[in-house]
Enzyme design. Structure first.
Site, mmCIF file in Angstrom:
data_model
loop_
_atom_site.group_PDB
_atom_site.id
_atom_site.type_symbol
_atom_site.label_atom_id
_atom_site.label_comp_id
_atom_site.label_asym_id
_atom_site.label_seq_id
_atom_site.Cartn_x
_atom_site.Cartn_y
_atom_site.Cartn_z
ATOM 1 N N VAL A 1 7.335 26.001 49.059
ATOM 2 C CA VAL A 1 6.107 26.314 49.777
ATOM 3 C C VAL A 1 5.859 27.829 49.774
ATOM 4 O O VAL A 1 4.716 28.290 49.720
ATOM 5 C CB VAL A 1 6.172 25.784 51.230
ATOM 6 C CG1 VAL A 1 4.950 26.215 52.025
ATOM 7 C CG2 VAL A 1 6.307 24.268 51.235
ATOM 8 N N CYS A 2 6.931 28.596 49.810
ATOM 9 C CA CYS A 2 6.830 30.063 49.962
ATOM 10 C C CYS A 2 5.926 30.741 48.926
ATOM 11 O O CYS A 2 5.045 31.524 49.306
ATOM 12 C CB CYS A 2 8.213 30.689 49.963
ATOM 13 S SG CYS A 2 9.240 30.161 51.364
#
Length: 219
Positions: free
Chosen positions: A59-60
């Site tokens: 997700v980062c």
């Protein structure tokens, strides 16, 4: 020593951001020292500081690219964007030089804090960890000791006017932070308060009995 998150829960909203200097790096590979509190005051700018768990994860990178895509909008609002995690400067730089189509963040140009000693994230209470007692080895850390997806909006005086924390799987809506900055700037300029779902160009209201009555009758 890292503090037990459950014993270190506190809100900084309405208070000064911690006056702590931390290591950081920019996309050119230059090593920096950043004190967010002092930076806001000295440059007379707002700061959006967002924390993410780890470089080279999932997700980062979507979040780092999403913040980069809106950097110009933040700049229009006199706001500096800074990313942060507990990774080292060297790992940050490797990720900054990894292509987007290979999971990297090439093209991200705002600085990234490297809170490897976890001084700042520990004070903020945003680490996914707790201290446990081992019968033989004493106090140990349980958990990953990386940060949740915490976001801080800091004004030109160094005061926090918004903070939020997402769990690891939940990516942020970057445009919501633009809306919050717009709302706070409106309050600063006009002395009015911003009601639910307020956006730039919409009606605000006076923080009085008559003000709320007038607003509700019109909306």
């Amino acid at each position: 020593m890292l503090q037990n998150k459950k014993e270190n829960i506190m809100s900084f909203t309405g208070k000064n951001f911690p006056n702590i200097t931390v290591d950081a790096i920019d996309y050119l590979g230059d090593y920096l020292s950043i004190n967010v509190f002092e930076k806001a005051q000295q440059e007379n700018k707002k700061v959006l500081l967002f924390w993410y768990p780890k470089d080279f994860t999932f997700v980062c990178p979507t979040e780092l690219h999403a913040f980069q895509a809106e950097v110009a909008e933040f700049e229009k609002r006199n706001t500096i964007v800074i990313g942060a995690s507990c990774d080292s400067n060297e790992v940050h730089f490797a990720w900054l030089n990894t292509a987007k189509d290979n999971g990297g963040i090439e093209g991200v140009e705002y600085p990234l804090i490297a809170d490897t000693n976890r001084n700042l994230s520990s004070v903020l209470g945003i680490l996914e960890m707790k201290e446990v007692e081992h019968p033989e080895y004493g106090t140990l850390v349980e958990g990953s000791a990386v940060s949740y997806r915490a976001t801080y909006l800091i004004d030109e005086t160094g005061k926090v006017f918004h903070e939020s924390v997402n769990d690891m799987p939940l990516g942020r809506n970057v445009k919501e932070y633009i809306r919050l900055i717009d709302a706070y700037t409106h309050v600063q300029k006009h002395g009015e308060v911003c009601p639910a779902n307020w956006e730039e160009g919409k009606e605000a209201m006076n923080a009085t009995r008559d003000g709320v009555a007038s607003y509700l009758s019109a909306n």
